[in-house]
Design a protein around this motif. Structure first.
Motif, PDB file in Angstrom:
ATOM      1  N   ASP A 162       0.823  -1.211   0.000  1.00 46.00           N
ATOM      2  CA  ASP A 162       0.000   0.000   0.000  1.00 46.00           C
ATOM      3  C   ASP A 162       0.855   1.258   0.000  1.00 46.00           C
ATOM      4  O   ASP A 162       0.467   2.280  -0.569  1.00 46.00           O
ATOM      5  CB  ASP A 162      -0.937   0.005   1.208  1.00 46.00           C
ATOM      6  CG  ASP A 162      -2.009  -1.051   1.110  1.00 46.00           C
ATOM      7  OD1 ASP A 162      -2.270  -1.532  -0.008  1.00 46.00           O
ATOM      8  OD2 ASP A 162      -2.588  -1.420   2.150  1.00 46.00           O
TER       9      ASP A 162
ATOM     10  N   GLY B 127      -5.835   7.867  -7.292  1.00 45.00           N
ATOM     11  CA  GLY B 127      -6.956   7.691  -6.369  1.00 45.00           C
ATOM     12  C   GLY B 127      -7.941   6.636  -6.844  1.00 45.00           C
ATOM     13  O   GLY B 127      -8.434   5.828  -6.054  1.00 45.00           O
ATOM     14  N   GLY B 128      -8.216   6.633  -8.138  1.00 48.35           N
ATOM     15  CA  GLY B 128      -9.141   5.636  -8.682  1.00 48.35           C
ATOM     16  C   GLY B 128      -8.614   4.224  -8.544  1.00 48.35           C
ATOM     17  O   GLY B 128      -9.353   3.310  -8.164  1.00 48.35           O
TER      18      GLY B 128
ATOM     19  N   LEU C 171      -6.412   3.140  -6.347  1.00 51.56           N
ATOM     20  CA  LEU C 171      -6.392   2.761  -4.934  1.00 51.56           C
ATOM     21  C   LEU C 171      -7.780   2.415  -4.408  1.00 51.56           C
ATOM     22  O   LEU C 171      -7.905   1.698  -3.414  1.00 51.56           O
ATOM     23  CB  LEU C 171      -5.785   3.895  -4.100  1.00 51.56           C
ATOM     24  CG  LEU C 171      -4.295   4.179  -4.331  1.00 51.56           C
ATOM     25  CD1 LEU C 171      -3.840   5.357  -3.480  1.00 51.56           C
ATOM     26  CD2 LEU C 171      -3.444   2.946  -4.023  1.00 51.56           C
ATOM     27  N   ALA C 172      -8.828   2.911  -5.075  1.00 44.80           N
ATOM     28  CA  ALA C 172     -10.202   2.626  -4.636  1.00 44.80           C
ATOM     29  C   ALA C 172     -10.728   1.299  -5.167  1.00 44.80           C
ATOM     30  O   ALA C 172     -11.732   0.786  -4.658  1.00 44.80           O
ATOM     31  CB  ALA C 172     -11.130   3.753  -5.077  1.00 44.80           C
ATOM     32  N   VAL C 173     -10.065   0.722  -6.164  1.00 45.33           N
ATOM     33  CA  VAL C 173     -10.569  -0.496  -6.813  1.00 45.33           C
ATOM     34  C   VAL C 173     -10.723  -1.675  -5.844  1.00 45.33           C
ATOM     35  O   VAL C 173     -11.725  -2.401  -5.913  1.00 45.33           O
ATOM     36  CB  VAL C 173      -9.668  -0.888  -8.008  1.00 45.33           C
ATOM     37  CG1 VAL C 173     -10.027  -2.267  -8.547  1.00 45.33           C
ATOM     38  CG2 VAL C 173      -9.784   0.150  -9.119  1.00 45.33           C
TER      39      VAL C 173
ATOM     40  N   GLY D 182     -11.680  -1.916  -2.861  1.00 45.27           N
ATOM     41  CA  GLY D 182     -12.831  -1.845  -1.960  1.00 45.27           C
ATOM     42  C   GLY D 182     -13.999  -2.694  -2.408  1.00 45.27           C
ATOM     43  O   GLY D 182     -14.427  -3.608  -1.687  1.00 45.27           O
TER      44      GLY D 182
ATOM     45  N   SER E  15      -4.004  -1.853 -11.522  1.00 50.54           N
ATOM     46  CA  SER E  15      -5.177  -2.225 -10.725  1.00 50.54           C
ATOM     47  C   SER E  15      -5.112  -3.695 -10.318  1.00 50.54           C
ATOM     48  O   SER E  15      -5.443  -4.053  -9.176  1.00 50.54           O
ATOM     49  CB  SER E  15      -6.463  -1.954 -11.508  1.00 50.54           C
ATOM     50  OG  SER E  15      -6.617  -0.578 -11.786  1.00 50.54           O
TER      51      SER E  15
ATOM     52  N   ASN F 274      -2.711  -4.076  -7.601  1.00 51.01           N
ATOM     53  CA  ASN F 274      -3.298  -3.589  -6.349  1.00 51.01           C
ATOM     54  C   ASN F 274      -4.292  -4.592  -5.777  1.00 51.01           C
ATOM     55  O   ASN F 274      -4.309  -4.847  -4.563  1.00 51.01           O
ATOM     56  CB  ASN F 274      -3.984  -2.247  -6.596  1.00 51.01           C
ATOM     57  CG  ASN F 274      -4.373  -1.543  -5.315  1.00 51.01           C
ATOM     58  OD1 ASN F 274      -3.869  -1.857  -4.239  1.00 51.01           O
ATOM     59  ND2 ASN F 274      -5.263  -0.583  -5.423  1.00 51.01           N
TER      60      ASN F 274
END
Length: 199
Positions: free
Chosen positions: A2, A26-27, A29-31, A33, A89, A92
């Protein structure tokens, strides 16, 4: 991971990164969730039921190892924006979800191997060590990553090295788990192991 991802994503192509803008970072890092909202209540219980906690931990950390070893090669993909976003992504989501799965399994395994009169102490020590690693590891790894990616050092001082160290550590954890007996699937004093098909 992270702590490394934001640095890696904003680094230039010459530094092994992608030069992403803040909105893209930001997008990405939100994936994880939404993925984890599906994984944790639906897929994780089925995986544990099929494989047991010990084998699920091994599978998860093996997936984490493959993910972090493959991660640096994403920077070698063609300079196509959506392809790069997709690859980062995946880096991540896959290792991140694998790490959370392994963490859940390790908590149950620690609880099962501890004698009932020491369960609180053992869990407390385990959580304290985990918290200490969560404090130290991001600082050390992000500083190391920033250092090696800012200059054109030869291997092993390249930006790949930080990912390699994470992979080696996860393999070490897999090795430790392989040494555990199958009885870690049940709590002390339990009449039988939980309803799992795998051991």
């Amino acid at each position: 991971l992270d702590a490394l991802l934001p640095i890696w994503m904003v680094n230039t192509r010459q530094e092994g990164g992608f030069a992403f803008e803040a909105v893209t970072v930001g997008g990405i890092l939100a994936v994880p969730g939404p993925v984890q909202l599906i994984w944790q209540p639906l897929i994780f219980p089925a995986l544990v039921f099929t494989c047991g906690y010990r084998r699920t931990f091994i599978i998860s950390m093996s997936a984490f190892t493959v993910g972090v070893l493959a991660a640096p090669f994403a920077a070698m993909a063609p300079d196509v924006y959506w392809l790069q976003v997709l690859l980062v992504s995946l880096v991540n989501v896959i290792p991140g979800t694998a790490a959370i799965t392994a963490s859940c399994c390790s908590a149950v395994i620690i609880n099962n191997v501890a004698p009932s009169n020491l369960r609180g102490t053992v869990n407390g020590v385990g959580e304290t060590l985990a918290a200490a690693l969560r404090v130290v590891a991001p600082v050390v790894f992000s500083m190391a990553f920033a250092f090696v990616s800012s200059e054109d050092y030869p291997w092993p001082l390249t930006y790949h090295s930080v990912f390699h160290i994470m992979a080696l550590w996860s393999l070490f954890e897999v090795g430790l788990c392989l040494l555990l007996p199958s009885k870690v699937e049940m709590a002390p004093g339990a009449a039988s192991a939980p309803m799992t098909r795998g051991r």
